[in-house]
Design an enzyme around this catalytic site. Structure first.
Site, PDB file in Angstrom:
ATOM      1  N   GLU A  98       0.730  -1.278  -0.095  1.00 51.37           N
ATOM      2  CA  GLU A  98      -0.083   0.117  -0.007  1.00 51.37           C
ATOM      3  C   GLU A  98       1.027   1.139   0.102  1.00 51.37           C
ATOM      4  O   GLU A  98       1.813   1.416   0.672  1.00 51.37           O
ATOM      5  CB  GLU A  98      -0.947   0.056   1.320  1.00 51.37           C
ATOM      6  CG  GLU A  98      -1.711  -1.166   1.353  1.00 51.37           C
ATOM      7  CD  GLU A  98      -2.790  -1.211   0.240  1.00 51.37           C
ATOM      8  OE1 GLU A  98      -3.048   0.203  -0.200  1.00 51.37           O
ATOM      9  OE2 GLU A  98      -3.704  -2.066   0.236  1.00 51.37           O
ATOM     10  N   CYS A 101      -7.325  -1.983   8.759  1.00 51.99           N
ATOM     11  CA  CYS A 101      -6.009  -2.006   8.244  1.00 51.99           C
ATOM     12  C   CYS A 101      -5.666  -0.612   7.912  1.00 51.99           C
ATOM     13  O   CYS A 101      -4.517  -0.274   8.099  1.00 51.99           O
ATOM     14  CB  CYS A 101      -6.139  -2.972   6.822  1.00 51.99           C
ATOM     15  SG  CYS A 101      -6.171  -4.540   7.021  1.00 51.99           S
ATOM     16  N   HIS A 103      -1.419  -5.635   1.721  1.00 54.69           N
ATOM     17  CA  HIS A 103      -2.690  -6.468   1.525  1.00 54.69           C
ATOM     18  C   HIS A 103      -2.352  -7.811   0.911  1.00 54.69           C
ATOM     19  O   HIS A 103      -1.497  -7.819   0.012  1.00 54.69           O
ATOM     20  CB  HIS A 103      -3.704  -5.801   1.203  1.00 54.69           C
ATOM     21  CG  HIS A 103      -4.717  -5.077   2.096  1.00 54.69           C
ATOM     22  ND1 HIS A 103      -4.817  -3.581   2.095  1.00 54.69           N
ATOM     23  CD2 HIS A 103      -5.287  -5.511   3.069  1.00 54.69           C
ATOM     24  CE1 HIS A 103      -5.696  -3.245   2.935  1.00 54.69           C
ATOM     25  NE2 HIS A 103      -6.016  -4.296   3.714  1.00 54.69           N
TER      26      HIS A 103
HETATM   27  N1  PCA Z   1      -8.221  -6.776   6.672  1.00 58.77           N
HETATM   28  C1  PCA Z   1      -9.024  -5.834   7.137  1.00 58.77           C
HETATM   29  C2  PCA Z   1      -8.981  -5.640   8.673  1.00 58.77           C
HETATM   30  C3  PCA Z   1      -8.279  -6.768   9.032  1.00 58.77           C
HETATM   31  C4  PCA Z   1      -7.634  -7.441   7.856  1.00 58.77           C
HETATM   32  O1  PCA Z   1      -7.037  -8.702   7.822  1.00 58.77           O
HETATM   33  C5  PCA Z   1      -8.723  -4.607   6.312  1.00 58.77           C
HETATM   34  O2  PCA Z   1      -8.396  -4.569   5.156  1.00 58.77           O
HETATM   35  O3  PCA Z   1      -9.186  -3.370   7.117  1.00 58.77           O
END
Ligand code: PCA
Length: 201
Positions: free
Chosen positions: A79, A142, A162
């Site tokens: 990200e 996140c 991610h």
């Molecule tokens: N993904 C979520 C929160 C926890 C996770 O593993 C997100 O993308 O915000």
């Protein structure tokens, strides 16, 4: 030996597993001369960052890579941006459901990552896992974690990755076997280790 703190998340949204936790739990103890310390975080606005902050304050890591699951994505996505916005229709694991609120009132609208996201995406691809740089970490937990840590630790090399959901997870959509995610994650951490070694020189 430099330390890299690698955080992941517990399951959420009614799922039994979280791909980030499954992959991070399979990491080796060290990569390329950097010790890896793992921390599983609750999927809770604010609390996740508080827990990660405690680990940072105790460990003084050279870098932090936060990992979370992004259902609907088919690639590992480093990200680029953390937004000062919490907005969700889906309560977190503590039942919190913020709508249209700033994470840090009066804080900057966004922070950029301090990790080399393009190089990370390139090494993930070279390791045989799908990768793409992302410009949105969403507006759920996140992003909340990423924003709060960038706000609280401006000097620390810190970023967010991610990863796709696991095959057979309850959600429809793309998925990636944990072995492939692990390969990509390990490559990304090697890249972070090289980045740290370069910064020390
Ligand atoms: N993904 C979520 C929160 C926890 C996770 O593993 C997100 O993308 O915000």
């Amino acid at each position: 030996m430099a330390t890299i703190l690698v955080t992941c998340f517990e399951p959420f949204g009614g799922e039994a597993r979280n791909a980030s936790q499954e992959a991070v739990s399979r990491l080796p103890e060290a990569v390329d001369g950097c010790r890896l310390v793992r921390e599983v975080l609750p999927v809770c606005f604010g609390t996740a960052a508080a827990r990660a902050g405690q680990a940072i304050d105790a460990l003084h890591p050279g870098a932090v890579l936060c990992v979370g699951q992004a259902a609907g994505r088919s690639a590992l996505t480093p990200e680029r941006v953390a937004l000062n916005l919490a907005d969700t229709a889906r309560p977190d694991n503590a039942g919190c459901c913020p709508v249209d609120v700033p994470i840090v009132p009066g804080g900057p609208a966004a922070y950029f990552t301090t990790l080399p996201v393009k190089a990370m995406a390139a090494v993930i691809t070279a390791a045989g896992a799908p990768a793409a740089v992302s410009c949105s970490a969403g507006t759920y937990v996140c992003n909340d974690l990423f924003y709060r840590l960038r706000h609280g630790y401006p000097e620390l090399p810190l970023g967010f990755l991610h990863v796709p959901a696991l095959p057979g997870s309850s959600r429809e959509g793309p998925s990636l076997p944990v072995e492939v995610t692990l390969r990509g994650l390990t490559a990304a951490l090697r890249c972070v280790a090289a980045f740290l070694a370069g910064a020390e020189r």
